[in-house]
Design an enzyme around this catalytic site. Structure first.
Site, PDB file in Angstrom:
ATOM      1  N   HIS A 181      10.414  21.943  -1.556  1.00  0.00           N
ATOM      2  CA  HIS A 181       9.041  21.762  -1.063  1.00  0.00           C
ATOM      3  C   HIS A 181       8.327  20.606  -1.766  1.00  0.00           C
ATOM      4  O   HIS A 181       7.103  20.621  -1.919  1.00  0.00           O
ATOM      5  CB  HIS A 181       8.220  23.051  -1.237  1.00  0.00           C
ATOM      6  N   SER A 215       3.203  -8.654  -3.012  1.00  0.00           N
ATOM      7  CA  SER A 215       2.024  -8.633  -2.148  1.00  0.00           C
ATOM      8  C   SER A 215       1.417 -10.028  -2.089  1.00  0.00           C
ATOM      9  O   SER A 215       1.417 -10.762  -3.076  1.00  0.00           O
ATOM     10  CB  SER A 215       0.994  -7.640  -2.678  1.00  0.00           C
ATOM     11  N   LYS A 237       2.045  -5.983  -7.472  1.00  0.00           N
ATOM     12  CA  LYS A 237       2.853  -5.150  -6.579  1.00  0.00           C
ATOM     13  C   LYS A 237       4.328  -5.558  -6.578  1.00  0.00           C
ATOM     14  O   LYS A 237       4.669  -6.734  -6.647  1.00  0.00           O
ATOM     15  CB  LYS A 237       2.322  -5.235  -5.143  1.00  0.00           C
ATOM     16  N   GLU A 288      11.981   0.853   2.894  1.00  0.00           N
ATOM     17  CA  GLU A 288      11.031   1.165   3.964  1.00  0.00           C
ATOM     18  C   GLU A 288      11.545   0.694   5.320  1.00  0.00           C
ATOM     19  O   GLU A 288      11.375   1.386   6.335  1.00  0.00           O
ATOM     20  CB  GLU A 288       9.681   0.520   3.649  1.00  0.00           C
TER      21      GLU A 288
END
Length: 472
Positions: A156, A277, A283, A290
């Site tokens: 979970h 970024s 970043k 992704e």
């Protein structure tokens, strides 16, 4: 417009209709398979005396020359041809005249395209299998190196019990191993040759279909001519297997994205597989993970598309089935790219082992073992469960782990605790006393790793030799 079927028609096809009907823009992808199938067909026609030996040799020679000319850029596949079959045959006729017109004896475009698609899919299945094998090698290396790397296991999305990185990665090893098994099953079902089925009802020519099948590495000919030209089950099965591969990649990518976050900091993705970024200089984004996660939906779409296309098609061949190609080609290329990039990404990732171990310890993943300790000292399990729950609340309030508590603090909650509790709930003990096969203990993992090493040593189909012979 180069067409193979003009005799029945008294006027030219409307250009828009021709463009809509044509498939050369995408089926040129398997020009090698079309030529390979044509060579096998012509060799069989020569063997059966349907063509003379001289005709057979001349056609084979020019088909080889066409293949070489395309590969070396001397001959372009252009959209003046309706499909790849028209391209090959028209160029053969240009070079050989009437002899070239004999190529299509005893053959239909229906069984020809069925063969081409099967040859192409079979070869791509083998390439995909080899990419999976490379990924499994990378995963096995991670397992071998991390049998003592403690990390939290989750249920979970909550920290549950301590495991090792080897154990966690091993779960994905099993998934991708099953993916290879699915590919092997598909190969066994699809490896039969449809050439010789004709349009749908065979042919009156005395073809030797067994010989043709043997020339192309098939296990034999298909046994029903109508099914031969209308079957795309193997495409559906392959796309289903590819979708499952992508689902497994996507799950792993999701975890890597989470592990890469500032909150977890379990991994650092190599610069080669990250981006920055345009506005935020701090970043380092997990773009490859992704994108793999995102492209999963693209492959699912191809599967749903072919299922929907095939669901209402009566026997035998219908033009709808031309829709089996573009999305299938795209899905295959997508999965192969994702497998290669993912393998590179995980092979270069660095793991923050101390951070992973601390996360397991401060996540109370040894709470179950603390309860088991009490049970082994005579406390009923339900009472032990409640006692450890109180301990967890106390630790949360203090900002400490269970094994940071002093003996006085532990005894204040339950006098049963003794000094041996610290050994009982250490991360190493929690992991390494779980000794059953498939569990995370180092000794159990070493047995599994030995079995996986043996599995990878078995070259399922000797694919290197196979592709060298049939996948040129």
């Amino acid at each position: 417009m180069a067409q193979l079927w003009g005799g029945r028609f008294t006027k030219e096809t409307d250009q828009l209709v021709y463009n809509f009907n044509a498939s050369i823009s995408f089926d040129q992808k398997f020009f090698r398979q079309d030529i390979e199938g044509s060579i096998a067909h012509v060799c069989m026609l020569g063997k059966q005396g349907i063509l003379t030996k001289e005709e057979m040799q001349a056609i084979v020679k020019e088909l080889d020359a066409i293949r070489a000319d395309v590969e070396e850029g001397r001959l372009a596949i252009t959209e003046e041809y309706e499909d790849i079959h028209s391209f090959v045959e028209a160029n053969l006729i240009d070079r050989l005249g009437d002899t070239g017109k004999k190529l299509h004896t005893g053959r239909s475009r229906n069984d020809q395209v069925a063969l081409d698609m099967r040859l192409y899919t079979r070869l791509e299945l083998l390439y995909t299998d080899e990419l999976l094998r490379e990924l499994l090698r990378a995963l096995l290396k991670l397992m071998e190196e991390n049998t003592e790397t403690i990390m939290p296991g989750f249920t979970h999305m909550q920290k549950a019990q301590p495991v090792t990185l080897a154990h966690h990665v091993g779960a994905y090893f099993e998934m991708f191993k099953r993916d290879r098994g699915r590919l092997h099953d598909i190969y066994a079902r699809m490896n039969y040759c449809p050439l010789g089925a004709g349009a749908l009802a065979g042919t009156t020519y005395p073809l030797d279909r067994e010989y043709t099948a043997t020339l192309m590495g098939f296990d034999g000919p298909t046994l029903n001519s109508m099914d031969s030209v209308s079957d795309r089950d193997y495409v559906i099965e392959f796309l289903s297997a590819l979708s499952t591969i992508m689902m497994h990649l996507s799950r792993f990518c999701e975890e890597i994205i989470i592990w890469n976050s500032n909150e977890y900091q379990f991994v650092e993705i190599d610069d080669a597989y990250s981006t920055g970024s345009s506005i935020m200089p701090q970043k380092k984004n997990p773009d490859i993970a992704e994108l793999v996660r995102g492209k999963t939906g693209r492959v699912y779409g191809a599967l749903v598309s072919i299922l929907t296309t095939m669901k209402g098609i009566p026997l035998a061949y219908n033009k709808d089935m031309q829709e089996d190609k573009e999305l299938t080609f795209d899905a295959i290329d997508t999965v192969k790219g994702c497998l290669a990039l993912f393998t590179g990404m995980i092979s270069t990732m660095k793991f923050n082992k101390e951070r992973m171990s601390d996360s397991a310890r401060h996540g109370f993943t040894n709470a179950t073992d603390a309860a088991d300790y009490l049970v082994n000292h005579g406390v009923p399990f339900r009472d032990a469960h409640g006692i450890v729950g109180q301990i967890v609340l106390y630790c949360i309030d203090k900002g400490i782990a269970i094994d940071d508590m002093s003996m006085e603090e532990l005894k204040a909650i339950c006098p049963v605790f003794e000094e041996d509790i610290y050994e009982a709930i250490s991360m190493d003990t929690c992991v390494n006393k779980r000794l059953t096969i498939g569990a995370p203990a180092k000794t159990a993992m070493e047995k599994v790793i030995a079995a996986e090493r043996e599995y990878l040593a078995d070259d399922w189909l000797d694919s290197d030799k196979w592709t060298e012979k049939y996948g040129k």
